[in-house]
Design a protein around this motif. Structure first.
Motif, PDB file in Angstrom:
ATOM      1  N   GLN A 733       0.833  -1.192   0.000  1.00  0.00           N
ATOM      2  CA  GLN A 733       0.000   0.000   0.000  1.00  0.00           C
ATOM      3  C   GLN A 733       0.878   1.256   0.000  1.00  0.00           C
ATOM      4  OE1 GLN A 733      -2.318   0.431   3.559  1.00  0.00           O
ATOM      5  NE2 GLN A 733      -3.822   1.767   2.597  1.00  0.00           N
ATOM      6  N   ARG A 734       2.025   1.154   0.662  1.00  0.00           N
ATOM      7  CA  ARG A 734       2.925   2.306   0.738  1.00  0.00           C
ATOM      8  C   ARG A 734       3.883   2.368  -0.449  1.00  0.00           C
ATOM      9  NH1 ARG A 734       1.312   0.790   5.627  1.00  0.00           N
ATOM     10  NH2 ARG A 734       1.287   2.269   7.373  1.00  0.00           N
ATOM     11  N   LEU A 735       4.294   1.203  -0.928  1.00  0.00           N
ATOM     12  CA  LEU A 735       5.301   1.169  -1.986  1.00  0.00           C
ATOM     13  C   LEU A 735       4.862   0.245  -3.121  1.00  0.00           C
ATOM     14  CD1 LEU A 735       8.444   0.816   0.280  1.00  0.00           C
ATOM     15  CD2 LEU A 735       7.671   2.881  -0.858  1.00  0.00           C
ATOM     16  N   PRO A 736       3.914   0.668  -3.939  1.00  0.00           N
ATOM     17  CA  PRO A 736       3.510  -0.183  -5.063  1.00  0.00           C
ATOM     18  C   PRO A 736       4.690  -0.375  -6.003  1.00  0.00           C
ATOM     19  CG  PRO A 736       2.618   2.023  -5.313  1.00  0.00           C
ATOM     20  CD  PRO A 736       3.211   1.968  -3.943  1.00  0.00           C
ATOM     21  N   ASN A 737       4.812  -1.590  -6.545  1.00  0.00           N
ATOM     22  CA  ASN A 737       5.930  -1.858  -7.447  1.00  0.00           C
ATOM     23  C   ASN A 737       5.520  -2.859  -8.507  1.00  0.00           C
ATOM     24  OD1 ASN A 737       6.461  -4.595  -6.331  1.00  0.00           O
ATOM     25  ND2 ASN A 737       6.915  -3.411  -4.493  1.00  0.00           N
ATOM     26  N   THR A 738       6.410  -3.168  -9.387  1.00  0.00           N
ATOM     27  CA  THR A 738       6.062  -3.993 -10.542  1.00  0.00           C
ATOM     28  C   THR A 738       5.664  -5.408 -10.160  1.00  0.00           C
ATOM     29  OG1 THR A 738       8.412  -4.479 -10.783  1.00  0.00           O
ATOM     30  CG2 THR A 738       7.521  -2.716 -12.139  1.00  0.00           C
ATOM     31  N   ASP A 739       6.090  -5.892  -8.990  1.00  0.00           N
ATOM     32  CA  ASP A 739       5.752  -7.253  -8.580  1.00  0.00           C
ATOM     33  C   ASP A 739       4.457  -7.323  -7.785  1.00  0.00           C
ATOM     34  OD1 ASP A 739       7.629  -8.735  -9.741  1.00  0.00           O
ATOM     35  OD2 ASP A 739       9.016  -8.777  -8.060  1.00  0.00           O
ATOM     36  N   ARG A 740       3.798  -6.199  -7.624  1.00  0.00           N
ATOM     37  CA  ARG A 740       2.645  -6.185  -6.732  1.00  0.00           C
ATOM     38  C   ARG A 740       1.512  -7.051  -7.276  1.00  0.00           C
ATOM     39  NH1 ARG A 740      -1.051  -1.646  -3.765  1.00  0.00           N
ATOM     40  NH2 ARG A 740      -2.480  -3.199  -2.947  1.00  0.00           N
ATOM     41  N   SER A 741       0.853  -7.781  -6.355  1.00  0.00           N
ATOM     42  CA  SER A 741      -0.343  -8.567  -6.651  1.00  0.00           C
ATOM     43  C   SER A 741      -1.414  -8.178  -5.646  1.00  0.00           C
ATOM     44  CB  SER A 741      -0.036 -10.061  -6.523  1.00  0.00           C
ATOM     45  OG  SER A 741       0.955 -10.452  -7.445  1.00  0.00           O
ATOM     46  N   PRO A 742      -2.662  -8.561  -5.898  1.00  0.00           N
ATOM     47  CA  PRO A 742      -3.700  -8.259  -4.902  1.00  0.00           C
ATOM     48  C   PRO A 742      -3.408  -8.882  -3.546  1.00  0.00           C
ATOM     49  CG  PRO A 742      -4.680  -8.944  -6.976  1.00  0.00           C
ATOM     50  CD  PRO A 742      -3.213  -9.203  -7.094  1.00  0.00           C
ATOM     51  N   SER A 743      -2.666 -10.007  -3.550  1.00  0.00           N
ATOM     52  CA  SER A 743      -2.366 -10.729  -2.306  1.00  0.00           C
ATOM     53  C   SER A 743      -1.131 -11.569  -2.527  1.00  0.00           C
ATOM     54  CB  SER A 743      -3.545 -11.623  -1.924  1.00  0.00           C
ATOM     55  OG  SER A 743      -3.172 -12.583  -0.956  1.00  0.00           O
ATOM     56  N   LEU A 744      -0.425 -11.888  -1.435  1.00  0.00           N
ATOM     57  CA  LEU A 744       0.699 -12.815  -1.536  1.00  0.00           C
ATOM     58  C   LEU A 744       0.264 -14.180  -2.053  1.00  0.00           C
ATOM     59  CD1 LEU A 744       2.950 -12.319   1.643  1.00  0.00           C
ATOM     60  CD2 LEU A 744       3.630 -12.058  -0.738  1.00  0.00           C
ATOM     61  N   VAL A 745      -0.997 -14.524  -1.864  1.00  0.00           N
ATOM     62  CA  VAL A 745      -1.486 -15.824  -2.325  1.00  0.00           C
ATOM     63  C   VAL A 745      -1.174 -16.035  -3.795  1.00  0.00           C
ATOM     64  CG1 VAL A 745      -3.530 -17.277  -2.627  1.00  0.00           C
ATOM     65  CG2 VAL A 745      -3.309 -15.854  -0.588  1.00  0.00           C
ATOM     66  N   ILE A 746      -1.305 -14.972  -4.586  1.00  0.00           N
ATOM     67  CA  ILE A 746      -1.055 -15.097  -6.022  1.00  0.00           C
ATOM     68  C   ILE A 746       0.116 -14.218  -6.469  1.00  0.00           C
ATOM     69  CG2 ILE A 746      -3.360 -15.876  -6.678  1.00  0.00           C
ATOM     70  CD1 ILE A 746      -4.101 -12.982  -7.265  1.00  0.00           C
ATOM     71  N   ALA A 747       0.966 -13.844  -5.513  1.00  0.00           N
ATOM     72  CA  ALA A 747       2.164 -13.065  -5.849  1.00  0.00           C
ATOM     73  C   ALA A 747       3.248 -13.992  -6.393  1.00  0.00           C
ATOM     74  CB  ALA A 747       2.658 -12.325  -4.618  1.00  0.00           C
ATOM     75  N   LYS A 748       4.333 -13.406  -6.880  1.00  0.00           N
ATOM     76  CA  LYS A 748       5.422 -14.190  -7.446  1.00  0.00           C
ATOM     77  C   LYS A 748       6.403 -14.615  -6.358  1.00  0.00           C
ATOM     78  CE  LYS A 748       5.373 -11.913 -11.992  1.00  0.00           C
ATOM     79  NZ  LYS A 748       6.161 -11.075 -12.939  1.00  0.00           N
ATOM     80  N   TRP A 749       6.827 -15.855  -6.455  1.00  0.00           N
ATOM     81  CA  TRP A 749       7.926 -16.328  -5.610  1.00  0.00           C
ATOM     82  C   TRP A 749       9.210 -15.655  -6.108  1.00  0.00           C
ATOM     83  CZ3 TRP A 749       8.361 -19.015  -1.204  1.00  0.00           C
ATOM     84  CH2 TRP A 749       9.590 -19.579  -0.866  1.00  0.00           C
ATOM     85  N   PRO A 750      10.040 -15.137  -5.210  1.00  0.00           N
ATOM     86  CA  PRO A 750      11.238 -14.425  -5.667  1.00  0.00           C
ATOM     87  C   PRO A 750      12.249 -15.345  -6.335  1.00  0.00           C
ATOM     88  CG  PRO A 750      11.251 -14.675  -3.283  1.00  0.00           C
ATOM     89  CD  PRO A 750       9.907 -15.132  -3.744  1.00  0.00           C
ATOM     90  N   LYS A 751      12.968 -14.777  -7.287  1.00  0.00           N
ATOM     91  CA  LYS A 751      14.071 -15.494  -7.915  1.00  0.00           C
ATOM     92  C   LYS A 751      15.383 -14.949  -7.364  1.00  0.00           C
ATOM     93  CE  LYS A 751      11.638 -16.460 -12.249  1.00  0.00           C
ATOM     94  NZ  LYS A 751      11.653 -16.278 -13.724  1.00  0.00           N
ATOM     95  N   PRO A 752      16.357 -15.817  -7.124  1.00  0.00           N
ATOM     96  CA  PRO A 752      17.620 -15.329  -6.549  1.00  0.00           C
ATOM     97  C   PRO A 752      18.371 -14.426  -7.513  1.00  0.00           C
ATOM     98  CG  PRO A 752      17.783 -17.646  -7.153  1.00  0.00           C
ATOM     99  CD  PRO A 752      16.353 -17.279  -7.320  1.00  0.00           C
ATOM    100  N   GLY A 753      18.893 -13.334  -6.970  1.00  0.00           N
ATOM    101  CA  GLY A 753      19.680 -12.405  -7.769  1.00  0.00           C
ATOM    102  C   GLY A 753      21.167 -12.569  -7.509  1.00  0.00           C
ATOM    103  N   THR A 754      21.938 -11.547  -7.883  1.00  0.00           N
ATOM    104  CA  THR A 754      23.385 -11.628  -7.742  1.00  0.00           C
ATOM    105  C   THR A 754      23.807 -11.501  -6.279  1.00  0.00           C
ATOM    106  OG1 THR A 754      23.522  -9.261  -8.142  1.00  0.00           O
ATOM    107  CG2 THR A 754      23.814 -10.728 -10.035  1.00  0.00           C
ATOM    108  N   ARG A 755      24.934 -12.104  -5.967  1.00  0.00           N
ATOM    109  CA  ARG A 755      25.449 -12.083  -4.598  1.00  0.00           C
ATOM    110  C   ARG A 755      26.875 -11.567  -4.584  1.00  0.00           C
ATOM    111  NH1 ARG A 755      25.222 -17.984  -2.314  1.00  0.00           N
ATOM    112  NH2 ARG A 755      26.233 -16.930  -0.559  1.00  0.00           N
ATOM    113  N   SER A 756      27.293 -11.118  -3.421  1.00  0.00           N
ATOM    114  CA  SER A 756      28.692 -10.790  -3.188  1.00  0.00           C
ATOM    115  C   SER A 756      29.208 -11.763  -2.142  1.00  0.00           C
ATOM    116  CB  SER A 756      28.844  -9.341  -2.701  1.00  0.00           C
ATOM    117  OG  SER A 756      30.192  -9.080  -2.381  1.00  0.00           O
TER     118      SER A 756
END
Length: 903
Positions: A733-756
């Motif tokens: 609600q505070r920070l809408p972004n490209t991954d936003r879904s109506p609920s986590l139920v149908i949100a995207k599981w994160p994919k691992p990014g780069t590491r140090s």
């Protein structure tokens, strides 16, 4: 699917985020209803991805759910369903309940008995009506409890094994098996329950340890000869002697080999029977001679079949001695046993008796001692059906987790026996077979044909339907495809068969799982699922929960006290695949604290997002989800702490994904807790507090907090769906972004990014140093907030730019070089902690500690000097006291030395 804005708006109870502590009761039910109303649990038919399909192991409609259900349904299954849904797979988690056959009828009969009503008083039709009342009462209760557990089931596809479409499927299956030659009707020995008045299968026979008298009985020779040894048999069931038709010995037993073919007299009735040789006899048991009673023992029945022996039944279906029992006829089997013992004594044929601890078979539903009886029943020929299922597992088309259970599967399947499927009860699927009273023809109708009214051979209209019903497992074996509309070729059947995973307790691997594989291959030509996950049992005082023993624990009280998330978390956390467990107060409290930790992390992050709303405006409008490129970013506003937590976040995403992929659910939950609590909360949030106070770093710190929290909530959602979605809705609600879904139920599981990885390794060293400094402070007896100075010497290359970070976490001033004070070594780094104290106060503390140490030392010396102590006390006690004396002397020496330095 089309959804209105009104439906998408979360309930007000979820929107509110003002309370200091998380209150599950204020959130869970409203949030679940919102999920369900929005259709989040129904798979999107337009989604082209391969579906994930999992059938709920249909709970019996015999009462409330128990903790085992909570583990399987709300733990492992919903975890998998939510994870696959977040992967973007159309996910069908199919709900349903089972009519429960014998146990359900027993429960209802027990309820009626409270009013002194028996099923025969009502008659079959009225009794079945009572059964339906029970089903109509408990099915909604069970469905409500599944919702309270948070199970994301597709409620648009409810199923019940006794509803008309399932009855049609069972009827079709029986008829097809019959026509393919897999079914036959025969007189064979079965397990009979005198309490439930029905047969049951080998799998429903439970063995309990008990001690009974083992009676040694002499069988007189029919035609005695000089030198004949006394033939004595050992038995725990003397009441069945009157049904003996032979005495068997092992053909290679030198004691009895010469007497094979001779005749003896059965005690009490003096029937002449032969001594036969059979390899099934254990020469080591008793005297090596075995009474053969084909009418009341499964092994004896098989021996009798091999030798063409007659069957005599001396105990009836009620457990009473029949007229064939001769002098024992009339009473129940227990009284018959006592009568037999007295009669044998009177006739001088009871040689002796001695106690024997052995395994006794009982009906698993009511714990009544099994009574093997020979009866005409319907049987399924199992070896032909088992072979393709065995091949499916051997070839890896079906994988069983944990993998050691595959050996158990093969052992049973490769030695499988035919399955008796008739049950002499009134509640269940009727057997679709009619018998002609005139010519004994068996009449089986066509699949969708009407019930027959005439005999197909003699055309007589005097036919009657088989009064028995089918074993409950016969119908539940069809669950993976009958729930999808089989035998019709429905769109659901085409899309969702074969399924993906079957999750259940290891104790029903053969009751249900193996039979589903067999029947799926038989009727559908393909396996019903590619993976079987078998969880362990939740034990109560070391015992399996059972309604019949009255030790069933409902999860509802735990949900009310701790919340569904905490219960799910506690049941799964750290439990190895297939391992039994006991749910402890400690585990529940830890889970509750974890949920509350997530809540407070959320409140902390959201508070600072709100504080920096103006500076975050550009980020919000730009819809960038996180600090630009994560751990590998060259953004100069990101400090070491930010780069480290971002790298650890990507590592955690990869690790938790791997653990779930490999069905290591207990490890997944433990690793989640370690990251959230041990790394994000205990380390980064502490470091973030300094960043938030620095105007130059505040924005990147808040963005990092928001990004990591978003990933944590997604990673946590499968196991703690309620609190994770509650916090996520506030964050988005505070920070809408490209991954936003109506609920986590149908949100995207994160994919691992780069590491140090290099930075992570350096931070590992820094955190080890922090722990070492804290330990040295504790050893030095510092008070909270008391100032200390830390000097780091040796090889400090890895942490040369991290002194501020170490200082902040360890609450100390860190410098490089050589120093003094309490010392230790961490990875070739010399750590010295010097306490800055008021000299007078420090001396006073040392003097107090030295006085206490000297008094303790005095008492130790006095004890060892006490006359006779060293000579009379046990050697280990004297040795321990001498070791204590040495420790106390060293303690005094060190304190005296430190006091001299402080003076």
């Amino acid at each position: 699917m089309a959804m209105t804005k009104e439906k998408l708006d979360p309930p007000q109870s979820v929107v509110s985020f003002s309370e200091k502590n998380y209150r599950p009761s204020a959130v869970e039910q409203d949030l679940y209803k919102w999920w369900e109303d929005n259709g989040f649990f129904t798979p999107d038919e337009r989604n082209p991805n391969t579906p994930f399909v999992m059938m709920l192991p249909l709970p019996n409609v015999t009462g409330d759910l128990h903790l085992g259900h909570a583990l399987g349904f709300g733990g492992y299954e919903d975890l998998m369903a939510r994870w696959h849904r977040m992967l973007g797979e159309p996910t069908l988690y199919m709900p349903g309940t089972d009519h429960a056959g014998i146990i359900a009828q027993k429960v209802v009969e027990d309820e009626l008995a409270k009013n002194e009503i028996g099923r025969n008083d009502l008659g079959r039709e009225k009794f079945v009506a009572e059964m339906w009342k029970w089903m109509d009462h408990y099915r909604p209760r069970i469905e409500k409890q599944l919702r309270l557990l948070g199970c994301s089931l597709d409620w648009s596809r409810r199923n019940f094994t006794m509803e008309p479409p399932k009855q049609r499927a069972v009827r079709t299956h029986f008829i097809r098996l019959f026509k393919r030659g897999h079914l036959y009707r025969a007189d064979r020995i079965v397990h009979w329950c005198v309490r439930c008045q029905t047969t049951y299968s080998d799998l429903e026979l439970e063995h309990v340890q008990r001690t009974d008298p083992l009676y040694f009985v002499r069988y007189p020779w029919a035609d005695p000869k000089p030198g004949d040894p006394p033939l004595v048999i050992a038995t725990t069931r003397p009441e069945t002697i009157v049904a003996d038709v032979a005495v068997a010995v092992h053909p290679d037993d030198d004691r009895w080999k010469p007497f094979i073919g001779r005749e003896v007299l059965v005690p009490m009735i003096e029937r002449r029977v032969k001594v036969i040789g059979d390899e099934a006899v254990d020469p080591k048991f008793g005297t090596g001679a075995l009474k053969i009673t084909p009418g009341h023992d499964a092994t004896d029945f098989e021996i009798g079949q091999r030798h063409g022996l007659p069957v005599i039944t001396v105990i009836d279906t009620r457990g009473f001695m029949t007229p064939a029992a001769g002098p024992l006829a009339g009473p129940d089997r227990d009284t018959g046993r006592r009568m037999a013992v007295e009669m044998l004594k009177d006739r001088g044929l009871l040689v002796k008796d001695e106690p024997l601890t052995h395994a006794v078979g009982v009906h698993d539903r009511c714990k009544t001692i099994d009574e093997p009886l020979v009866m005409k029943q319907w049987w399924v020929k199992m070896p032909r059906l088992a072979a393709p299922a065995i091949a499916a597992v051997r070839e890896g088309r079906v994988t069983i987790h944990p993998r050691y259970q595959e050996k158990v599967f093969f052992n049973w399947m490769e030695n499988i026996r035919d399955w008796p499927v008739s049950r002499q009860i009134w509640w269940g699927h009727s057997i679709p077979v009619w018998y002609c009273r005139d010519c004994d023809e068996i009449v089986v109708p066509e699949e969708d044909g009407p019930d027959p009214t005439r005999c197909t051979r003699c055309r007589s209209d005097d036919i009657k339907q088989d009064p028995d019903v089918l074993d409950t497992w016969f119908s539940s074996a069809l669950w993976p495809f009958s729930t999808l509309g089989w035998p019709d070729q429905t769109p659901d059947l085409r899309r969702y068969y074969p399924g993906s995973v079957l999750e259940t307790g290891y104790d029903i691997l053969f009751f249900w799982v193996a039979r589903m594989i067999m029947m799926g291959i038989e009727e559908m030509g393909d396996i019903p699922f590619h993976t079987v996950y078998l969880h362990g049992l939740v034990l109560v005082d070391g015992e399996k929960m059972s309604k019949s023993t009255g030790n069933v624990i409902s999860p509802m009280g735990f949900i009310e006290q701790y919340g569904a998330d905490a219960l799910r978390f506690a049941l799964v956390n750290g439990v190895a695949a297939g391992a039994d467990q006991t749910l402890s107060e400690t585990k529940l409290q830890n889970a509750k604290e974890f949920a509350n930790k997530l809540w407070n992390i959320g409140r902390f992050v959201l508070h600072h997002i709100d504080e920096h709303a103006e500076t975050l405006r550009d980020w919000r409008s730009d819809r960038t989800p996180a600090p630009a490129a994560g751990a590998g970013s060259s953004d100069p506003s990101l400090g070491h702490a930010e780069r480290w937590i971002l790298s650890r976040t990507e590592a955690t995403v990869a690790e938790l994904t791997r653990l779930i992929e490999h069905y290591l659910f207990g490890e997944y939950v433990s690793a989640l807790q370690q990251f959230v609590w041990g790394e994000f909360a205990d380390v980064y949030l502490e470091l973030a507090k300094a960043g938030l106070r620095d105007e130059k770093r505040a924005l990147s710190t808040v963005r990092t907090l928001a990004y990591v929290l978003d990933r944590i909530l997604r990673l946590a959602h499968p196991i703690v769906p309620f609190i994770s979605d509650t916090v996520a809705l506030q964050l988005w609600q505070r920070l809408p972004n490209t991954d936003r879904s109506p609920s986590l139920v149908i949100a995207k599981w994160p994919k691992p990014g780069t590491r140090s990885v290099a930075l992570e390794e350096r931070m590992d060293i820094a955190l080890e140093l922090v722990r070492a400094i804290r330990n040295l402070r504790q050893e030095a007896g510092t008070k909270p907030g008391e100032r200390v100075k830390t000097t780091l010497g040796g090889d400090t290359t890895a942490i040369h730019d991290l002194p501020d970070l170490i200082s902040h976490l360890a609450q100390t001033e860190v410098t490089f070089g050589s120093g003094s004070g309490q010392a230790t070594v961490v990875r070739a780094i010399d750590v010295r902690v010097a306490v800055e104290r008021d000299p007078a106060e420090h001396r006073a503390r040392l003097e107090r500690e030295l006085a206490e140490a000297k008094e303790t030392l005095r008492r130790s010396r006095d004890l060892l000097a006490r006359p006779g102590f060293a000579e009379k006390a046990p050697a280990n006690v004297v040795s321990n006291e001498k070791a204590k004396l040495a420790e106390r002397e060293e303690r005094v020496r060190l304190l005296e030395e430190e006091l001299r330095r402080a003076t």
